[in-house]
Design a protein around this motif. Structure first.
Motif, PDB file in Angstrom:
ATOM      1  N   PRO A  46       1.196  -3.079  20.151  1.00  0.00           N
ATOM      2  CA  PRO A  46       1.964  -3.639  21.268  1.00  0.00           C
ATOM      3  C   PRO A  46       3.690  -3.398  21.702  1.00  0.00           C
ATOM      4  O   PRO A  46       3.965  -4.632  20.517  1.00  0.00           O
ATOM      5  CB  PRO A  46       1.152  -4.585  21.435  1.00  0.00           C
ATOM      6  CG  PRO A  46       0.228  -4.834  21.020  1.00  0.00           C
ATOM      7  CD  PRO A  46       0.541  -3.904  19.431  1.00  0.00           C
ATOM      8  N   ILE A  47       4.292  -2.485  22.332  1.00  0.00           N
ATOM      9  CA  ILE A  47       5.712  -2.881  22.490  1.00  0.00           C
ATOM     10  C   ILE A  47       6.201  -4.219  22.660  1.00  0.00           C
ATOM     11  O   ILE A  47       6.767  -4.695  22.425  1.00  0.00           O
ATOM     12  CB  ILE A  47       5.859  -1.455  23.407  1.00  0.00           C
ATOM     13  CG1 ILE A  47       7.916  -1.682  22.988  1.00  0.00           C
ATOM     14  CG2 ILE A  47       5.473  -2.238  24.885  1.00  0.00           C
ATOM     15  CD1 ILE A  47       8.225  -0.423  24.235  1.00  0.00           C
ATOM     16  N   GLU A  48       4.993  -5.187  23.533  1.00  0.00           N
ATOM     17  CA  GLU A  48       4.872  -6.374  23.509  1.00  0.00           C
ATOM     18  C   GLU A  48       5.976  -7.345  22.058  1.00  0.00           C
ATOM     19  O   GLU A  48       5.997  -8.389  22.181  1.00  0.00           O
ATOM     20  CB  GLU A  48       4.471  -7.483  24.252  1.00  0.00           C
ATOM     21  CG  GLU A  48       4.440  -6.747  25.664  1.00  0.00           C
ATOM     22  CD  GLU A  48       3.534  -5.574  26.449  1.00  0.00           C
ATOM     23  OE1 GLU A  48       3.008  -5.265  27.181  1.00  0.00           O
ATOM     24  OE2 GLU A  48       2.897  -4.844  25.198  1.00  0.00           O
ATOM     25  N   GLU A  49       5.170  -6.943  21.328  1.00  0.00           N
ATOM     26  CA  GLU A  49       5.492  -7.648  20.144  1.00  0.00           C
ATOM     27  C   GLU A  49       6.295  -7.276  19.194  1.00  0.00           C
ATOM     28  O   GLU A  49       6.488  -8.069  18.931  1.00  0.00           O
ATOM     29  CB  GLU A  49       3.774  -6.687  19.641  1.00  0.00           C
ATOM     30  CG  GLU A  49       2.538  -8.248  19.839  1.00  0.00           C
ATOM     31  CD  GLU A  49       1.807  -7.650  18.248  1.00  0.00           C
ATOM     32  OE1 GLU A  49       1.766  -7.243  17.528  1.00  0.00           O
ATOM     33  OE2 GLU A  49       0.259  -7.727  19.056  1.00  0.00           O
ATOM     34  N   THR A  50       6.929  -5.802  19.439  1.00  0.00           N
ATOM     35  CA  THR A  50       7.991  -5.126  18.604  1.00  0.00           C
ATOM     36  C   THR A  50       9.031  -5.683  19.470  1.00  0.00           C
ATOM     37  O   THR A  50      10.019  -6.504  18.641  1.00  0.00           O
ATOM     38  CB  THR A  50       8.023  -4.243  18.303  1.00  0.00           C
ATOM     39  OG1 THR A  50       7.064  -3.181  18.209  1.00  0.00           O
ATOM     40  CG2 THR A  50       9.334  -3.325  18.093  1.00  0.00           C
ATOM     41  N   VAL A  51       9.311  -5.700  20.707  1.00  0.00           N
ATOM     42  CA  VAL A  51      10.752  -6.481  21.431  1.00  0.00           C
ATOM     43  C   VAL A  51      10.601  -8.351  21.553  1.00  0.00           C
ATOM     44  O   VAL A  51      11.601  -8.244  21.506  1.00  0.00           O
ATOM     45  CB  VAL A  51      10.327  -5.989  23.106  1.00  0.00           C
ATOM     46  CG1 VAL A  51      11.402  -6.265  23.622  1.00  0.00           C
ATOM     47  CG2 VAL A  51      10.347  -4.120  23.114  1.00  0.00           C
ATOM     48  N   GLY A  52       9.184  -8.389  21.406  1.00  0.00           N
ATOM     49  CA  GLY A  52       9.129  -9.705  21.075  1.00  0.00           C
ATOM     50  C   GLY A  52       9.586 -10.339  19.846  1.00  0.00           C
ATOM     51  O   GLY A  52      10.779 -11.447  19.824  1.00  0.00           O
ATOM     52  N   ALA A  53       9.805  -9.609  18.757  1.00  0.00           N
ATOM     53  CA  ALA A  53      10.397  -9.695  17.600  1.00  0.00           C
ATOM     54  C   ALA A  53      11.874  -9.214  17.501  1.00  0.00           C
ATOM     55  O   ALA A  53      12.761 -10.029  17.069  1.00  0.00           O
ATOM     56  CB  ALA A  53       9.526  -8.667  16.587  1.00  0.00           C
ATOM     57  N   MET A  54      12.430  -8.251  18.787  1.00  0.00           N
ATOM     58  CA  MET A  54      13.771  -7.592  18.392  1.00  0.00           C
ATOM     59  C   MET A  54      14.440  -9.093  18.928  1.00  0.00           C
ATOM     60  O   MET A  54      15.799  -9.490  19.024  1.00  0.00           O
ATOM     61  CB  MET A  54      13.708  -6.349  19.299  1.00  0.00           C
ATOM     62  CG  MET A  54      13.272  -5.356  18.858  1.00  0.00           C
ATOM     63  SD  MET A  54      12.502  -4.113  19.511  1.00  0.00           S
ATOM     64  CE  MET A  54      14.160  -3.675  19.696  1.00  0.00           C
ATOM     65  N   LYS A  55      13.391  -9.299  19.911  1.00  0.00           N
ATOM     66  CA  LYS A  55      13.930 -10.351  21.110  1.00  0.00           C
ATOM     67  C   LYS A  55      14.569 -11.858  20.117  1.00  0.00           C
ATOM     68  O   LYS A  55      15.813 -12.738  20.437  1.00  0.00           O
ATOM     69  CB  LYS A  55      13.415 -11.401  21.926  1.00  0.00           C
ATOM     70  CG  LYS A  55      13.191 -12.748  22.835  1.00  0.00           C
ATOM     71  CD  LYS A  55      12.393 -13.196  23.896  1.00  0.00           C
ATOM     72  CE  LYS A  55      13.018 -14.266  24.625  1.00  0.00           C
ATOM     73  NZ  LYS A  55      11.959 -14.409  25.695  1.00  0.00           N
ATOM     74  N   GLY A  56      13.755 -12.133  18.952  1.00  0.00           N
ATOM     75  CA  GLY A  56      13.942 -13.473  18.380  1.00  0.00           C
ATOM     76  C   GLY A  56      14.760 -13.380  17.039  1.00  0.00           C
ATOM     77  O   GLY A  56      16.232 -13.647  16.992  1.00  0.00           O
ATOM     78  N   LEU A  57      15.255 -11.271  17.703  1.00  0.00           N
ATOM     79  CA  LEU A  57      17.159 -11.415  16.480  1.00  0.00           C
ATOM     80  C   LEU A  57      17.868 -11.258  17.321  1.00  0.00           C
ATOM     81  O   LEU A  57      19.062 -11.772  17.014  1.00  0.00           O
ATOM     82  CB  LEU A  57      16.994  -9.766  16.390  1.00  0.00           C
ATOM     83  CG  LEU A  57      15.892  -8.896  15.450  1.00  0.00           C
ATOM     84  CD1 LEU A  57      15.980  -8.142  14.737  1.00  0.00           C
ATOM     85  CD2 LEU A  57      16.052 -10.185  13.847  1.00  0.00           C
ATOM     86  N   VAL A  58      18.351 -11.624  19.045  1.00  0.00           N
ATOM     87  CA  VAL A  58      18.912 -11.882  20.017  1.00  0.00           C
ATOM     88  C   VAL A  58      19.368 -13.306  19.586  1.00  0.00           C
ATOM     89  O   VAL A  58      20.072 -14.051  19.201  1.00  0.00           O
ATOM     90  CB  VAL A  58      18.059 -11.461  20.853  1.00  0.00           C
ATOM     91  CG1 VAL A  58      19.620 -12.278  21.967  1.00  0.00           C
ATOM     92  CG2 VAL A  58      19.048  -9.965  21.043  1.00  0.00           C
ATOM     93  N   GLU A  59      17.572 -13.795  18.966  1.00  0.00           N
ATOM     94  CA  GLU A  59      18.527 -15.758  19.533  1.00  0.00           C
ATOM     95  C   GLU A  59      18.234 -16.005  18.033  1.00  0.00           C
ATOM     96  O   GLU A  59      19.136 -17.237  18.191  1.00  0.00           O
ATOM     97  CB  GLU A  59      16.712 -15.647  19.523  1.00  0.00           C
ATOM     98  CG  GLU A  59      16.483 -15.995  20.661  1.00  0.00           C
ATOM     99  CD  GLU A  59      14.586 -16.029  21.271  1.00  0.00           C
ATOM    100  OE1 GLU A  59      13.995 -16.144  20.047  1.00  0.00           O
ATOM    101  OE2 GLU A  59      14.168 -16.567  22.218  1.00  0.00           O
ATOM    102  N   ALA A  60      18.326 -15.230  17.269  1.00  0.00           N
ATOM    103  CA  ALA A  60      19.158 -15.803  16.047  1.00  0.00           C
ATOM    104  C   ALA A  60      20.434 -15.470  15.340  1.00  0.00           C
ATOM    105  O   ALA A  60      20.928 -15.844  14.924  1.00  0.00           O
ATOM    106  CB  ALA A  60      18.334 -15.127  15.006  1.00  0.00           C
ATOM    107  N   GLY A  61      21.289 -14.362  16.715  1.00  0.00           N
ATOM    108  CA  GLY A  61      22.474 -14.276  16.913  1.00  0.00           C
ATOM    109  C   GLY A  61      22.986 -12.874  15.463  1.00  0.00           C
ATOM    110  O   GLY A  61      24.202 -12.660  15.809  1.00  0.00           O
ATOM    111  N   LYS A  62      21.714 -12.506  15.198  1.00  0.00           N
ATOM    112  CA  LYS A  62      21.659 -11.139  14.657  1.00  0.00           C
ATOM    113  C   LYS A  62      22.159  -9.687  15.491  1.00  0.00           C
ATOM    114  O   LYS A  62      22.292  -9.136  14.852  1.00  0.00           O
ATOM    115  CB  LYS A  62      20.238 -11.222  13.377  1.00  0.00           C
ATOM    116  CG  LYS A  62      20.439 -12.161  12.725  1.00  0.00           C
ATOM    117  CD  LYS A  62      19.456 -12.088  11.350  1.00  0.00           C
ATOM    118  CE  LYS A  62      19.106 -12.949  10.618  1.00  0.00           C
ATOM    119  NZ  LYS A  62      20.402 -13.084  10.013  1.00  0.00           N
TER     120      LYS A  62
END
Length: 328
Positions: free
Chosen positions: A142-158
């Protein structure tokens, strides 16, 4: 020889990246062909072109982990090691290829997203990625899962901002609900006009910058590829449906129209093709690819070309309803 000191700026950044604090040049540079797909390349020449692009005012550069595979990111890492503060770098994940270059499928699983980002950062020699795209949607995730992981990268500063490539309007809305999407990259040109149906409207509604790749129809719309035999044996386009002899012959009508307009405006077919794309959407960015400084300057010259309402109507009336051959 052309050197950076002799190159004059041709454009200034003027397009906002979504609702972010970054501003892009209206024309960026697609870097894929510097590493593979379009025949032999010269790394030194590519680096000279990358540096020239910066000197000319281009500040938006597009790559992906699969280009090479992997070597295109490494190339940009070398070219821009001391210049990252001058540009916006976009890279992508999600299409998987082996070291043998064969296609292995799509991967949008959260764990893979994190691994792919770390690998790209290492190849680029950076601490963060300005714009990170999901290259293609994994049909099994599901695209929500992929984008959720991408959101985590933003929150981590990567990663600073997120983008998607080649998704439907519905996918775009679902993804944007998880985390703001700053850019949508999709093929768009005179012979690939599908985004006009819905994607332009959705991007405008959500404040998403539309990034048009292959605005020159993978080079065909320049008029410089008269037939399939003019492509080198290792050129990926030889396998593309639109670069078969019968489809190339049928699609010459696009080139004929461009050359007619080019003669009238004292321009090149490539410049007319690019100018037309830019005239369709004031918030759009193009990323035509080239390995040569002369072609880069030619492409940027397209930003000085405008069409009257009468010319726009004439072009639309002359365009074939269908393009011969599928995009892939």
């Amino acid at each position: 020889m052309t050197t950076e000191s002799t190159i004059k700026p041709m454009i200034e950044p003027s397009i906002s990246l979504g609702r972010s604090d970054l501003t892009l040049s209206a024309m960026g540079l697609g870097c894929m062909g510097m590493s593979e797909f379009y025949g032999p390349s010269d790394e030194a020449e590519s680096i000279r072109t990358l540096h020239a692009a910066l000197a000319m005012g281009v500040n938006f550069f597009d790559t992906a982990d699969i280009y090479g595979p992997h070597t295109n990111e490494t190339l940009l890492g070398r070219a821009f090691a001391d210049r990252w503060d001058q540009l916006v770098l976009a890279t992508k994940f999600g299409i998987v290829r082996g070291e043998d270059r064969n296609f292995r499928g799509f991967n949008g699983r959260p764990g893979y997203v994190a691994q792919a980002c770390e690998a790209s950062l290492k190849r680029l020699g950076r601490q963060h990625i300005d714009l990170y795209y999901m290259h293609r949607k994994d049909p099994e995730v599901p695209i929500e899962e992929t984008v959720g992981a991408m959101k985590g990268l933003v929150e981590a500063g990567k990663v600073r901002y997120l983008g998607l490539s080649e998704v439907t309007p519905d996918d775009l809305r679902r993804a944007h609900a998880v985390h703001p999407i700053s850019a949508l990259q999709t093929e768009y040109s005179l012979w690939s006009r599908e985004p006009e149906a819905e994607l332009f409207e959705v991007c405008a509604e959500l404040g998403i910058t539309f990034v048009a790749y292959s605005p020159l129809g993978r080079g065909f719309l320049t008029g410089k590829i008269p037939n399939r035999e003019s492509l080198s044996e290792d050129d990926w386009r030889r396998t593309n449906p639109r670069f078969q002899e019968e489809t190339m012959a049928a699609n010459q009508r696009f080139v004929a129209l461009l050359e007619e307009l080019a003669a009238e405006k004292e321009a090149t077919a490539a410049q007319i093709a690019l100018a037309w794309v830019h005239s369709q959407n004031s918030s759009l960015v193009t990323i035509p690819g080239t390995r040569k400084i002369t072609r880069l300057a030619e492409n940027l010259g397209a930003l000085q070309i405008a069409f009257s309402d009468e010319e726009e109507a004439r072009i639309r009336a002359a365009l074939p309803e269908q393009t011969a051959g599928a995009r892939y």
